[in-house]
Design an enzyme around this catalytic site. Structure first.
Site, PDB file in Angstrom:
ATOM      1  N   GLN A 282      -4.504   1.988   4.179  1.00  0.00           N
ATOM      2  CA  GLN A 282      -3.304   1.157   4.233  1.00  0.00           C
ATOM      3  C   GLN A 282      -3.308   0.288   5.480  1.00  0.00           C
ATOM      4  O   GLN A 282      -2.947  -0.891   5.444  1.00  0.00           O
ATOM      5  CB  GLN A 282      -2.063   2.055   4.217  1.00  0.00           C
ATOM      6  CG  GLN A 282      -0.763   1.281   4.267  1.00  0.00           C
ATOM      7  CD  GLN A 282      -0.523   0.462   3.015  1.00  0.00           C
ATOM      8  OE1 GLN A 282      -0.537   0.998   1.920  1.00  0.00           O
ATOM      9  NE2 GLN A 282      -0.300  -0.832   3.167  1.00  0.00           N
TER      10      GLN A 282
ATOM     11  N   HIS B  32      -3.085   7.405   7.015  1.00  0.00           N
ATOM     12  CA  HIS B  32      -3.263   6.545   5.833  1.00  0.00           C
ATOM     13  C   HIS B  32      -4.088   5.326   6.265  1.00  0.00           C
ATOM     14  O   HIS B  32      -3.601   4.199   6.294  1.00  0.00           O
ATOM     15  CB  HIS B  32      -1.890   6.140   5.280  1.00  0.00           C
ATOM     16  CG  HIS B  32      -1.922   5.616   3.875  1.00  0.00           C
ATOM     17  ND1 HIS B  32      -3.087   5.500   3.124  1.00  0.00           N
ATOM     18  CD2 HIS B  32      -0.907   5.158   3.077  1.00  0.00           C
ATOM     19  CE1 HIS B  32      -2.784   5.003   1.939  1.00  0.00           C
ATOM     20  NE2 HIS B  32      -1.478   4.794   1.888  1.00  0.00           N
TER      21      HIS B  32
ATOM     22  N   ARG C 101      -7.309  11.471  -1.880  1.00  0.00           N
ATOM     23  CA  ARG C 101      -5.903  11.537  -1.434  1.00  0.00           C
ATOM     24  C   ARG C 101      -5.472  12.993  -1.526  1.00  0.00           C
ATOM     25  O   ARG C 101      -5.511  13.588  -2.617  1.00  0.00           O
ATOM     26  CB  ARG C 101      -5.007  10.659  -2.306  1.00  0.00           C
ATOM     27  CG  ARG C 101      -3.520  10.960  -2.092  1.00  0.00           C
ATOM     28  CD  ARG C 101      -2.581   9.953  -2.711  1.00  0.00           C
ATOM     29  NE  ARG C 101      -2.618   8.703  -1.969  1.00  0.00           N
ATOM     30  CZ  ARG C 101      -1.704   7.744  -2.088  1.00  0.00           C
ATOM     31  NH1 ARG C 101      -0.683   7.894  -2.916  1.00  0.00           N
ATOM     32  NH2 ARG C 101      -1.803   6.644  -1.384  1.00  0.00           N
TER      33      ARG C 101
ATOM     34  N   ASP D 264       8.422   2.788   6.638  1.00  0.00           N
ATOM     35  CA  ASP D 264       7.877   3.574   5.521  1.00  0.00           C
ATOM     36  C   ASP D 264       9.029   4.447   5.018  1.00  0.00           C
ATOM     37  O   ASP D 264      10.086   4.558   5.659  1.00  0.00           O
ATOM     38  CB  ASP D 264       6.702   4.431   6.028  1.00  0.00           C
ATOM     39  CG  ASP D 264       6.014   5.243   4.927  1.00  0.00           C
ATOM     40  OD1 ASP D 264       6.154   4.901   3.744  1.00  0.00           O
ATOM     41  OD2 ASP D 264       5.326   6.224   5.274  1.00  0.00           O
TER      42      ASP D 264
ATOM     43  N   CYS E  32       4.474  -0.144   3.416  1.00  0.00           N
ATOM     44  CA  CYS E  32       3.297   0.191   2.593  1.00  0.00           C
ATOM     45  C   CYS E  32       3.651   0.363   1.130  1.00  0.00           C
ATOM     46  O   CYS E  32       2.774   0.290   0.278  1.00  0.00           O
ATOM     47  CB  CYS E  32       2.611   1.426   3.149  1.00  0.00           C
ATOM     48  SG  CYS E  32       3.595   2.935   3.027  1.00  0.00           S
TER      49      CYS E  32
ATOM     50  N   ARG F 273      -4.713  -4.278  -0.070  1.00  0.00           N
ATOM     51  CA  ARG F 273      -5.374  -2.990  -0.280  1.00  0.00           C
ATOM     52  C   ARG F 273      -6.685  -3.199  -1.038  1.00  0.00           C
ATOM     53  O   ARG F 273      -7.710  -2.596  -0.722  1.00  0.00           O
ATOM     54  CB  ARG F 273      -4.459  -2.039  -1.087  1.00  0.00           C
ATOM     55  CG  ARG F 273      -3.190  -1.602  -0.387  1.00  0.00           C
ATOM     56  CD  ARG F 273      -3.449  -0.720   0.805  1.00  0.00           C
ATOM     57  NE  ARG F 273      -4.207   0.473   0.465  1.00  0.00           N
ATOM     58  CZ  ARG F 273      -3.688   1.603  -0.038  1.00  0.00           C
ATOM     59  NH1 ARG F 273      -2.389   1.702  -0.232  1.00  0.00           N
ATOM     60  NH2 ARG F 273      -4.458   2.654  -0.302  1.00  0.00           N
TER      61      ARG F 273
HETATM   62  N1  NVA Z   1       4.365   8.343   4.117  1.00  0.00           N
HETATM   63  C1  NVA Z   1       4.243   8.131   2.685  1.00  0.00           C
HETATM   64  C2  NVA Z   1       3.301   7.014   2.386  1.00  0.00           C
HETATM   65  C3  NVA Z   1       3.199   6.663   0.924  1.00  0.00           C
HETATM   66  C4  NVA Z   1       2.198   5.604   0.630  1.00  0.00           C
HETATM   67  C5  NVA Z   1       3.810   9.403   2.007  1.00  0.00           C
HETATM   68  O1  NVA Z   1       2.949  10.105   2.535  1.00  0.00           O
HETATM   69  O2  NVA Z   1       4.355   9.720   0.949  1.00  0.00           O
HETATM   70  N1   CP Z   2       0.977   2.448  -0.243  1.00  0.00           N
HETATM   71  C1   CP Z   2       0.416   3.370  -1.052  1.00  0.00           C
HETATM   72  O1   CP Z   2      -0.514   4.093  -0.682  1.00  0.00           O
HETATM   73  O2   CP Z   2       0.948   3.399  -2.301  1.00  0.00           O
HETATM   74  P1   CP Z   2       0.601   4.437  -3.458  1.00  0.00           P
HETATM   75  O3   CP Z   2       1.178   5.773  -3.056  1.00  0.00           O
HETATM   76  O4   CP Z   2       1.250   3.873  -4.684  1.00  0.00           O
HETATM   77  O5   CP Z   2      -0.892   4.524  -3.589  1.00  0.00           O
END
Ligand code: NVA
Ligand code: CP
Length: 309
Positions: free
Chosen positions: A131, A128, A101, A224, A264, A292
């Site tokens: 997800q 993502h 990540r 989101d 998500c 997930r």
């Molecule tokens: N768009 C959000 C998704 C979090 C799971 C982010 O990147 O923070």
């Molecule tokens: N949806 C998702 O990726 O959540 P987290 O940021 O908690 O991993």
């Protein structure tokens, strides 16, 4: 060439369907699949915080018989100049797969460059895709199939979730609409790639402004956060332009009567989604979060198998 999962379109339509079928089997027989028995290890690196991704990978790798190695990268040399390409080559000597990540997509491709174990995108600024596997599994559970189903994603149409809905939804043969305010449009390159995929699968992609036009008659209404990780202090006013894109009972009423709502998570209740919708009968967000675990287990098992061929 090592097969990785860096973007949603790294899986062909047939491969995506195979992973989703395996995910359903793994959900039904949760502890029956142990391709990481040994145990073999999987390294999961985090440049950004996480709840769901971190715990679902850690639990999932253990359920597959493996040893998860969860790494917050500020405790490593990642942030102080070690080349990610060098780091990837080192870690790939220890583990069966790597999960990352991070911020820019180039950090992920650097980690994956020249390594012989699969690398998985656990969220980048651009995409993502793990997800989306969970989202598609949830849609298949509720509707039997994704083919020809209509999905609208409303809110920040420039973010990772919007891009992944476009690519993964098109791969799944869905009709995908993405609606956000001016200044928050998806990448034109991603839209055109999604349109190209949709032309093969019988799906379609549309980018629009009006959230009610997007939600009209859809089977799946998704959103989101309006402020993704890393955007907290970019100085942009998001609340004003995004407010018309909130998923509330009025917007949900524009969707099909059997529509489900996806998010998500984490949700900012009262911003992009109301309590009534999150906790209402059409919300599938907690099944989506559970999936997930199953979808990522299936993805890892599939990647290990194809790379062993
Ligand atoms: N768009 C959000 C998704 C979090 C799971 C982010 O990147 O923070
Ligand atoms: N949806 C998702 O990726 O959540 P987290 O940021 O908690 O991993």
């Amino acid at each position: 060439m090592t097969r990785h999962f860096l973007r949603d379109d790294d899986l062909s339509p047939q491969e995506q369907a195979t992973v989703l079928e395996l995910a359903a089997e793994m959900k039904a027989a949760r502890f029956a699949y142990r391709p990481l028995e040994g145990p073999r290890s999987v390294a999961v690196f985090f440049d950004k915080v996480s709840l769901r991704t971190r715990l679902s990978f850690e639990a999932g790798i253990a359920e597959l018989g493996g040893q998860p190695i969860i790494v917050d990268t500020q405790a490593t040399h990642f942030g102080r100049g070690e080349s990610l390409s060098d780091a990837g080559k080192v870690v790939s000597r220890y583990v069966a797969a790597m999960v990352f990540r991070t911020t820019g997509d180039e950090r992920l491709t650097d980690l994956a460059s020249g390594v012989s174990v699969p690398v998985v995108n656990a969220l980048t600024d651009g995409f993502h895709p793990c997800q989306l596997l969970a989202d598609l599994q949830t849609i298949r559970e509720r509707f039997g199939s994704t083919t020809n189903r209509k999905l609208a994603y409303v809110g920040d149409a420039a973010n990772n979730m919007a891009h992944s809905y476009l690519l993964a939804g098109a791969t799944a043969g869905m009709h995908v609409r993405v609606a956000g305010p001016s200044g928050f449009d998806p990448s034109p390159a991603v839209v055109s790639r999604a349109a190209e995929i949709a032309a093969w699968t019988g799906g379609s992609v549309e980018v629009m402004r009006d959230p009610f036009e997007a939600a009209d008659g859809v089977d799946v209404l998704a959103t989101d956060t309006w402020t993704s990780m890393g955007q907290e202090s970019d100085g942009k006013d998001r609340l004003t332009p995004f407010r018309p894109y909130q998923i509330n009972e009025k917007l949900l009423a524009a969707a099909a009567s059997e529509a489900i709502v996806l998010h998500c998570l984490p949700a900012h209740r009262g911003e992009e989604i109301t309590d009534e919708v999150m906790d209402g009968p059409q919300s599938a967000v907690f099944d989506q979060a559970e999936n997930r675990l199953h979808a990522q287990k299936a993805l890892l098992a599939w990647l290990l198998a194809v790379n062993a061929e």
